[in-house]
Design a protein around this motif. Structure first.
Motif, PDB file in Angstrom:
ATOM      1  N   ASP A 164       0.832  -1.300   0.092  1.00  6.61           N
ATOM      2  CA  ASP A 164      -0.306   0.258  -0.022  1.00  6.61           C
ATOM      3  C   ASP A 164       0.976   1.498   0.345  1.00  6.61           C
ATOM      4  O   ASP A 164       0.052   2.435  -0.170  1.00  6.61           O
ATOM      5  CB  ASP A 164      -0.973   0.237   1.404  1.00  6.61           C
ATOM      6  CG  ASP A 164      -0.415   0.193   2.704  1.00  6.61           C
ATOM      7  OD1 ASP A 164       1.097  -0.506   2.546  1.00  6.61           O
ATOM      8  OD2 ASP A 164      -0.529   0.325   3.352  1.00  6.61           O
ATOM      9  N   GLU A 165       2.022   1.183   0.446  1.00  2.83           N
ATOM     10  CA  GLU A 165       3.167   2.367   0.634  1.00  2.83           C
ATOM     11  C   GLU A 165       3.681   2.960  -1.160  1.00  2.83           C
ATOM     12  O   GLU A 165       3.843   3.919  -1.449  1.00  2.83           O
ATOM     13  CB  GLU A 165       4.524   2.200   1.086  1.00  2.83           C
ATOM     14  CG  GLU A 165       4.300   2.173   2.704  1.00  2.83           C
ATOM     15  CD  GLU A 165       5.023   1.393   3.151  1.00  2.83           C
ATOM     16  OE1 GLU A 165       5.852   1.476   4.273  1.00  2.83           O
ATOM     17  OE2 GLU A 165       5.988   1.296   2.460  1.00  2.83           O
TER      18      GLU A 165
ATOM     19  N   SER B 123       0.473   4.950  -1.788  1.00  5.16           N
ATOM     20  CA  SER B 123       0.040   6.254  -0.832  1.00  5.16           C
ATOM     21  C   SER B 123       0.861   7.692  -1.485  1.00  5.16           C
ATOM     22  O   SER B 123       1.497   7.594  -1.454  1.00  5.16           O
ATOM     23  CB  SER B 123       0.326   5.509   0.424  1.00  5.16           C
ATOM     24  OG  SER B 123       1.750   5.240   0.637  1.00  5.16           O
ATOM     25  N   SER B 124       0.039   8.330  -0.467  1.00  7.98           N
ATOM     26  CA  SER B 124       0.900   9.601  -0.223  1.00  7.98           C
ATOM     27  C   SER B 124       2.366  10.128   0.486  1.00  7.98           C
ATOM     28  O   SER B 124       3.867  10.580  -0.219  1.00  7.98           O
ATOM     29  CB  SER B 124       0.084  10.896  -0.028  1.00  7.98           C
ATOM     30  OG  SER B 124      -0.024  10.743   0.670  1.00  7.98           O
TER      31      SER B 124
END
Length: 221
Positions: free
Chosen positions: A40-41, A44-45
């Motif tokens: 998920d990284e 992600s921002s």
């Protein structure tokens, strides 16, 4: 030739899938394993962090999906599935490099185990191998359509063949009647006819003169 291309493409695709699914267990950057990067990284921002991930929450999950799709593509000899699997593997490898480069400021490569390592190379090269296998394989051969049997042209036990109108003839047309003059030659003869009466007007044979009556015979009055 098609069989040889399918065999070579299948072997190349299986080797690429093995390299891709094994890459998360190798070092990717500065000795850090690929299974330690959270998937998920990548979207992600915040970008890539030092937090460790679970096995099915790491880079292992997309690469396991790539390996399964590759197996299905080899079994079905589907070039489309193989191409899709190769693009996904290379896409995740490139996305990871972009996100790590943003977090580290730059990507480095050296021979001391610092910077990019063999794990990232395995993922990228494995995806390229799967994509190349899709180009090598000839795919599934298409079967030629089976021609429909022609209708019978002679009477059978089931009856006469149905009228289809393909020859332009009517089903009620009977055989052509023979002309009564077909047996005679109507062409003119090259030899002139012989003189004399026709053969059906032959002369009657001459009759003998009657004998005179005897002397003792007297005519009746």
């Amino acid at each position: 030739m098609k069989r040889l291309r399918n065999v070579l493409g299948s072997l190349l695709a299986l080797a690429g899938a093995a390299a891709v699914v094994w890459s998360p267990f190798r070092a990717w950057y500065d000795g850090r394993l690929g299974r330690d990067y959270r998937i998920d990284e990548l979207f992600s921002s915040d970008g890539v962090t030092d937090a460790k991930a679970q096995l099915f929450g790491s880079l292992f999950l997309p690469f396991l999906f790539v390996a399964l799709v590759t197996l299905v593509g080899v079994a079905l000899r589907s070039r489309l599935l193989l191409a899709f699997a190769g693009v996904v593997a290379m896409g995740f490898a490139v996305l990871w490099m972009v996100r790590v480069g943003q977090a580290e400021g730059s990507l480095t490569v050296d021979g001391d185990g610092n910077g990019l390592d063999v794990g990232a190379a395995n993922a990228f090269v494995g995806g390229a191998m799967i994509l190349l296998a899709a180009l090598i394989m000839s795919g599934r051969s298409r079967r030629a359509p089976t021609p429909e049997p022609a209708p019978p042209t002679v009477p059978t036990l089931d009856g006469a063949p149905p009228y289809d109108g393909s020859n332009g003839a009517s089903p009620y047309d009977g055989p052509a009647s023979a002309s009564p003059y077909d047996g005679f030659d109507t062409r003119p003869s090259s030899t002139p006819p012989a003189e004399g009466p026709p053969p059906w007007q032959s002369e009657a044979p001459p009759q003998d003169d009657p004998e005179p009556p005897p002397a003792w015979h007297k005519p009746q009055q």
